[in-house]
Design a protein around this motif. Structure first.
Motif, PDB file in Angstrom:
ATOM      1  N   ARG A 172       0.852  -1.187   0.000  1.00 48.95           N
ATOM      2  CA  ARG A 172       0.000   0.000   0.000  1.00 48.95           C
ATOM      3  C   ARG A 172       0.889   1.238   0.000  1.00 48.95           C
ATOM      4  NH1 ARG A 172      -4.558   1.682   4.518  1.00 48.95           N
ATOM      5  NH2 ARG A 172      -5.349   3.519   3.414  1.00 48.95           N
ATOM      6  N   ASN A 173       0.709   2.093  -0.988  1.00 44.44           N
ATOM      7  CA  ASN A 173       1.531   3.297  -1.121  1.00 44.44           C
ATOM      8  C   ASN A 173       0.999   4.370  -0.180  1.00 44.44           C
ATOM      9  OD1 ASN A 173       3.125   5.401  -1.904  1.00 44.44           O
ATOM     10  ND2 ASN A 173       2.704   5.212  -4.090  1.00 44.44           N
ATOM     11  N   LYS A 174       1.802   4.720   0.816  1.00 44.49           N
ATOM     12  CA  LYS A 174       1.416   5.744   1.782  1.00 44.49           C
ATOM     13  C   LYS A 174       2.272   6.997   1.623  1.00 44.49           C
ATOM     14  CE  LYS A 174      -0.270   2.524   5.298  1.00 44.49           C
ATOM     15  NZ  LYS A 174      -0.156   2.093   6.708  1.00 44.49           N
ATOM     16  N   GLU A 175       2.697   7.270   0.403  1.00 53.29           N
ATOM     17  CA  GLU A 175       3.540   8.440   0.151  1.00 53.29           C
ATOM     18  C   GLU A 175       2.741   9.722   0.383  1.00 53.29           C
ATOM     19  OE1 GLU A 175       7.182  10.078  -0.713  1.00 53.29           O
ATOM     20  OE2 GLU A 175       6.700   7.941  -0.721  1.00 53.29           O
ATOM     21  N   LYS A 176       3.330  10.635   1.144  1.00 56.35           N
ATOM     22  CA  LYS A 176       2.699  11.920   1.438  1.00 56.35           C
ATOM     23  C   LYS A 176       3.756  13.010   1.302  1.00 56.35           C
ATOM     24  CE  LYS A 176      -0.244  14.213   4.855  1.00 56.35           C
ATOM     25  NZ  LYS A 176      -0.834  14.109   6.210  1.00 56.35           N
ATOM     26  N   VAL A 177       3.483  14.019   0.478  1.00 64.49           N
ATOM     27  CA  VAL A 177       4.468  15.047   0.144  1.00 64.49           C
ATOM     28  C   VAL A 177       4.029  16.372   0.748  1.00 64.49           C
ATOM     29  CG1 VAL A 177       5.697  16.210  -1.723  1.00 64.49           C
ATOM     30  CG2 VAL A 177       4.962  13.847  -2.009  1.00 64.49           C
ATOM     31  N   LEU A 178       4.964  17.031   1.423  1.00 67.32           N
ATOM     32  CA  LEU A 178       4.736  18.363   1.986  1.00 67.32           C
ATOM     33  C   LEU A 178       5.360  19.396   1.049  1.00 67.32           C
ATOM     34  CD1 LEU A 178       3.891  20.265   4.343  1.00 67.32           C
ATOM     35  CD2 LEU A 178       6.166  19.888   5.288  1.00 67.32           C
ATOM     36  N   VAL A 179       4.566  20.369   0.605  1.00 68.11           N
ATOM     37  CA  VAL A 179       5.036  21.435  -0.276  1.00 68.11           C
ATOM     38  C   VAL A 179       5.036  22.737   0.515  1.00 68.11           C
ATOM     39  CG1 VAL A 179       4.673  22.650  -2.448  1.00 68.11           C
ATOM     40  CG2 VAL A 179       4.064  20.239  -2.259  1.00 68.11           C
ATOM     41  N   THR A 180       6.196  23.379   0.619  1.00 68.17           N
ATOM     42  CA  THR A 180       6.321  24.613   1.387  1.00 68.17           C
ATOM     43  C   THR A 180       7.349  25.512   0.725  1.00 68.17           C
ATOM     44  OG1 THR A 180       6.777  25.524   3.581  1.00 68.17           O
ATOM     45  CG2 THR A 180       8.073  23.639   2.913  1.00 68.17           C
ATOM     46  N   CYS A 181       7.459  26.756   1.245  1.00 68.91           N
ATOM     47  CA  CYS A 181       8.372  27.742   0.670  1.00 68.91           C
ATOM     48  C   CYS A 181       9.231  28.336   1.785  1.00 68.91           C
ATOM     49  CB  CYS A 181       7.619  28.837  -0.072  1.00 68.91           C
ATOM     50  SG  CYS A 181       6.509  29.784   0.970  1.00 68.91           S
ATOM     51  N   SER A 182      10.131  29.241   1.402  1.00 76.87           N
ATOM     52  CA  SER A 182      11.144  29.753   2.327  1.00 76.87           C
ATOM     53  C   SER A 182      10.700  30.992   3.083  1.00 76.87           C
ATOM     54  CB  SER A 182      12.423  30.085   1.552  1.00 76.87           C
ATOM     55  OG  SER A 182      12.163  31.077   0.574  1.00 76.87           O
ATOM     56  N   ARG A 183       9.440  31.329   3.097  1.00 74.65           N
ATOM     57  CA  ARG A 183       8.985  32.510   3.813  1.00 74.65           C
ATOM     58  C   ARG A 183       9.105  32.285   5.315  1.00 74.65           C
ATOM     59  NH1 ARG A 183       3.105  35.501   3.013  1.00 74.65           N
ATOM     60  NH2 ARG A 183       3.604  37.377   4.191  1.00 74.65           N
ATOM     61  N   ARG A 184       9.758  33.227   5.998  1.00 78.80           N
ATOM     62  CA  ARG A 184       9.950  33.216   7.456  1.00 78.80           C
ATOM     63  C   ARG A 184      10.814  32.048   7.925  1.00 78.80           C
ATOM     64  NH1 ARG A 184       3.827  34.686   9.613  1.00 78.80           N
ATOM     65  NH2 ARG A 184       3.676  36.701   8.584  1.00 78.80           N
ATOM     66  N   ILE A 185      11.628  31.466   7.056  1.00 80.46           N
ATOM     67  CA  ILE A 185      12.548  30.404   7.447  1.00 80.46           C
ATOM     68  C   ILE A 185      13.950  30.873   7.115  1.00 80.46           C
ATOM     69  CG2 ILE A 185      13.295  28.027   7.054  1.00 80.46           C
ATOM     70  CD1 ILE A 185      10.435  27.314   6.416  1.00 80.46           C
ATOM     71  N   SER A 186      14.810  31.005   8.128  1.00 80.35           N
ATOM     72  CA  SER A 186      16.173  31.472   7.911  1.00 80.35           C
ATOM     73  C   SER A 186      17.034  30.333   7.384  1.00 80.35           C
ATOM     74  CB  SER A 186      16.763  32.023   9.208  1.00 80.35           C
ATOM     75  OG  SER A 186      16.812  30.998  10.183  1.00 80.35           O
ATOM     76  N   PHE A 187      18.170  30.707   6.773  1.00 76.75           N
ATOM     77  CA  PHE A 187      19.030  29.704   6.155  1.00 76.75           C
ATOM     78  C   PHE A 187      19.709  28.823   7.204  1.00 76.75           C
ATOM     79  CE2 PHE A 187      23.175  28.363   4.499  1.00 76.75           C
ATOM     80  CZ  PHE A 187      22.768  27.669   3.370  1.00 76.75           C
ATOM     81  N   SER A 188      20.032  29.401   8.377  1.00 79.64           N
ATOM     82  CA  SER A 188      20.783  28.636   9.382  1.00 79.64           C
ATOM     83  C   SER A 188      19.965  27.509   9.991  1.00 79.64           C
ATOM     84  CB  SER A 188      21.272  29.583  10.473  1.00 79.64           C
ATOM     85  OG  SER A 188      20.159  30.222  11.085  1.00 79.64           O
TER      86      SER A 188
ATOM     87  N   GLN B  44       8.349   8.922  -6.994  1.00 79.84           N
ATOM     88  CA  GLN B  44       7.706   8.863  -5.680  1.00 79.84           C
ATOM     89  C   GLN B  44       7.050  10.182  -5.291  1.00 79.84           C
ATOM     90  OE1 GLN B  44      10.311   7.322  -2.647  1.00 79.84           O
ATOM     91  NE2 GLN B  44      11.032   5.632  -3.923  1.00 79.84           N
ATOM     92  N   VAL B  45       7.615  11.310  -5.737  1.00 73.76           N
ATOM     93  CA  VAL B  45       7.082  12.615  -5.332  1.00 73.76           C
ATOM     94  C   VAL B  45       5.893  13.027  -6.200  1.00 73.76           C
ATOM     95  CG1 VAL B  45       7.611  15.075  -5.200  1.00 73.76           C
ATOM     96  CG2 VAL B  45       9.234  13.404  -4.303  1.00 73.76           C
ATOM     97  N   PHE B  46       6.005  12.856  -7.523  1.00 74.86           N
ATOM     98  CA  PHE B  46       4.953  13.336  -8.429  1.00 74.86           C
ATOM     99  C   PHE B  46       3.902  12.277  -8.746  1.00 74.86           C
ATOM    100  CE2 PHE B  46       8.315  16.391  -9.210  1.00 74.86           C
ATOM    101  CZ  PHE B  46       7.622  17.577  -9.346  1.00 74.86           C
ATOM    102  N   GLY B  47       4.163  11.028  -8.424  1.00 72.98           N
ATOM    103  CA  GLY B  47       3.169   9.998  -8.682  1.00 72.98           C
ATOM    104  C   GLY B  47       2.084   9.983  -7.624  1.00 72.98           C
ATOM    105  N   ILE B  48       0.826   9.801  -8.036  1.00 76.73           N
ATOM    106  CA  ILE B  48      -0.313   9.758  -7.111  1.00 76.73           C
ATOM    107  C   ILE B  48      -0.664   8.300  -6.841  1.00 76.73           C
ATOM    108  CG2 ILE B  48      -2.742  10.361  -6.789  1.00 76.73           C
ATOM    109  CD1 ILE B  48      -2.277  12.795  -8.490  1.00 76.73           C
TER     110      ILE B  48
END
Length: 312
Positions: free
Chosen positions: A54-70, A160-164
């Motif tokens: 059973r494929n339980k792949e779950k992908v989190l999509v986020t951006c760099s807003r309010r996240i520092s590099f360190s 794995q990331v783009f497949g549903i």
């Protein structure tokens, strides 16, 4: 006197009573009534699916807003764990010009860092293709992905990331578009196509008939330039480094140097021309003498000013 008989022997066998109670009502659900047979079939199906993969792949999509590099790696790994995801797509914007994309398998890795180029949105392209929201895409890869080890790894991560997963609760149970990944000049180019099928009764396509199917581009388009492949999640040992990668900062610095060189060439040309004019002055001819006399005669300026005006 004779022996007394036991009570069990004297007691006659009582006849079995009929069950006059009402039959058990079937289970009621949102879709109607369910019988016991249906519940048994469902339990068997669940047991069969549990025994298989059973494929339980779950992908989190986020951006760099309010996240520092360190604190990027620790923060994002914690966020992926809180959301119960196994993969992450992290878009990092720098200097309001450059866009980087991290494709990460959490928590043990690996992770890939891309530079995103040539982004064209669907609104910008205005293509004629279209497909339903939530339908499952077919993933296609060019034959270049099977040549080197790092391309094979990228192919598996993209799958794995783009497949549903099949029978996902938020997806449609059919395919009506294609995600195409191809390698050109060591870059991964992405295209999205609609599978167009004629719907007339005369031209209806039989199952498996691919002759009458056509592909119409939907969009968007973008290009991924792989920079590094790391062994861990958002870092770790470097497994692969692109030898042909040039950062956008270096490209902009070269452009500035070229522009500065053009300006310096113009300044040098002007100075050379002035030096040439001073070293090779023009000899006065008769027309210049006559024009100077007319200027002195018909103007109210003194002779020195007339000579300076004439020389200019």
């Amino acid at each position: 006197m004779g022996k007394k008989r036991k009570h069990s022997e004297t007691e006659a066998a009582a006849p079995a009573k009929k069950d006059d109670s009402a039959p058990e009502r079937p289970k009621r659900t949102l879709l109607g009534w369910k019988d016991k047979n249906e519940d048994a079939e469902e339990s068997k199906a669940k047991a069969a699916s549990a025994s298989g993969f059973r494929n339980k792949e779950k992908v989190l999509v986020t951006c760099s807003r309010r996240i520092s590099f360190s604190s990027k790696g620790a923060t994002l790994n914690e966020l992926v764990e809180l959301k119960g995801s196994s993969s992450c797509l992290f878009f990092e914007c720098r200097k309001h010009k450059d866009l980087y994309m991290w494709m990460v398998k959490s928590p043990s890795g690996p992770s890939v860092k891309f530079l995103v180029n040539a982004v064209h949105t669907m609104e910008e392209l205005k293509l004629t293709g279209n497909h339903l929201k939530g339908s499952r895409p077919l993933l296609t890869f060019s034959s270049n992905f099977d040549k080197d080890v790092h391309w094979k790894l990228l192919k598996e991560m993209l799958t794995q990331v783009f497949g549903i997963p099949k029978e996902h609760r938020k997806s449609k149970p059919y395919h009506d578009h294609v995600f195409a990944f191809s390698i050109v000049d060591d870059h991964i180019w992405f295209r999205n196509y609609q599978i167009s099928v004629p719907h007339n009764e005369a031209d209806k396509v039989a199952r498996g008939g691919l002759d009458k199917m056509t592909l119409v581009e939907v969009g968007p388009r973008f290009c991924l330039n792989p920079i590094k492949i790391f062994g861990g999640s958002f870092g770790g040992p470097t497994l692969y480094e692109n030898p042909f990668y040039v950062s956008p900062n270096q490209i902009r610095a070269l452009e500035k140097r070229n522009k500065a060189g053009k300006f310096a060439k113009k300044v040098k040309a002007k100075t050379r021309r002035k030096m040439h004019e001073l070293s090779n002055p023009l000899e006065p001819d008769e027309f210049t003498v006559l024009s100077l006399l007319f200027l002195v005669m018909f103007s109210s300026l003194p002779i020195k000013m007339c000579c300076s005006v004439f020389m200019e």
